[in-house]
Design a protein around this motif. Sequence first.
Motif, PDB file in Angstrom:
ATOM      1  N   THR A  19      36.428  36.777  52.662  1.00 10.21           N
ATOM      2  CA  THR A  19      37.467  36.681  51.474  1.00 10.21           C
ATOM      3  C   THR A  19      37.984  38.117  51.559  1.00 10.21           C
ATOM      4  O   THR A  19      37.864  39.259  52.517  1.00 10.21           O
ATOM      5  N   THR A  20      39.331  37.952  51.178  1.00 12.61           N
ATOM      6  CA  THR A  20      40.112  39.354  51.145  1.00 12.61           C
ATOM      7  C   THR A  20      41.143  39.504  49.906  1.00 12.61           C
ATOM      8  O   THR A  20      41.686  38.340  49.704  1.00 12.61           O
ATOM      9  N   ASP A  21      41.634  40.622  49.872  1.00 10.93           N
ATOM     10  CA  ASP A  21      42.794  40.664  48.966  1.00 10.93           C
ATOM     11  C   ASP A  21      44.023  40.870  49.624  1.00 10.93           C
ATOM     12  O   ASP A  21      44.858  40.838  48.944  1.00 10.93           O
ATOM     13  N   GLN A  22      43.823  40.918  50.716  1.00 16.12           N
ATOM     14  CA  GLN A  22      45.158  41.164  51.735  1.00 16.12           C
ATOM     15  C   GLN A  22      46.022  40.068  52.165  1.00 16.12           C
ATOM     16  O   GLN A  22      45.693  38.755  51.859  1.00 16.12           O
ATOM     17  N   ASP A  23      47.215  40.124  52.177  1.00 16.55           N
ATOM     18  CA  ASP A  23      48.398  38.748  52.508  1.00 16.55           C
ATOM     19  C   ASP A  23      47.861  38.061  53.945  1.00 16.55           C
ATOM     20  O   ASP A  23      47.473  38.610  54.555  1.00 16.55           O
ATOM     21  N   ASP A  41      44.049  29.944  52.738  1.00 19.73           N
ATOM     22  CA  ASP A  41      43.373  30.502  54.446  1.00 19.73           C
ATOM     23  C   ASP A  41      43.815  30.182  55.539  1.00 19.73           C
ATOM     24  O   ASP A  41      44.717  29.524  55.954  1.00 19.73           O
ATOM     25  N   ASN A  45      42.500  34.265  50.968  1.00 14.76           N
ATOM     26  CA  ASN A  45      43.018  34.747  50.190  1.00 14.76           C
ATOM     27  C   ASN A  45      42.522  33.876  48.897  1.00 14.76           C
ATOM     28  O   ASN A  45      43.282  33.108  48.703  1.00 14.76           O
ATOM     29  N   SER A  79      43.198  35.173  45.515  1.00 14.70           N
ATOM     30  CA  SER A  79      43.245  35.111  44.358  1.00 14.70           C
ATOM     31  C   SER A  79      45.186  34.866  44.183  1.00 14.70           C
ATOM     32  O   SER A  79      45.799  34.350  44.944  1.00 14.70           O
TER      33      SER A  79
END
Length: 132
Positions: free
Chosen positions: A83-87, A115, A130, A132
């Motif tokens: 998981t990442t908060d990046q685009d 994803d 992502n 979020s």
Amino acid sequence: MTTASKTLTLESLTPIFTVNDVRASVKWYTEVLGLTLAEEWKHDGKLMGASLKAGDVTINVGQDDFAKGRDRKKGVGLRLYCTTDQDVDTLAATIKSRGGTLESEPTTQQWGARDFSIVDPDGFKISIVNAS
């Protein structure tokens, strides 16, 4: 004994992938995927493994000694769900611009997460998500 004391509590998880060519894997993870080389492990001057970082996450790679054969499949039945908060669209485009081939293009899943997936040189599958 309480329920909490009967359950396992972890603070991190670090996969260690046995790879066919540790130099090629380090190059792929750093130059294509964008991880940072944190540490190299050498034996008699020969690179035998490395620790790679992406934020707080560590992925280790180690040279296969081929004791179980040179043609054994790696990565079967395993997928890292990262998981990442990046685009993820930007990440996927960056990876492709560095020569990476996506297993699946960025997609919005029915549960809302966006994803894409990529497979490393030894067949280990990685999804970048992502949520979020």
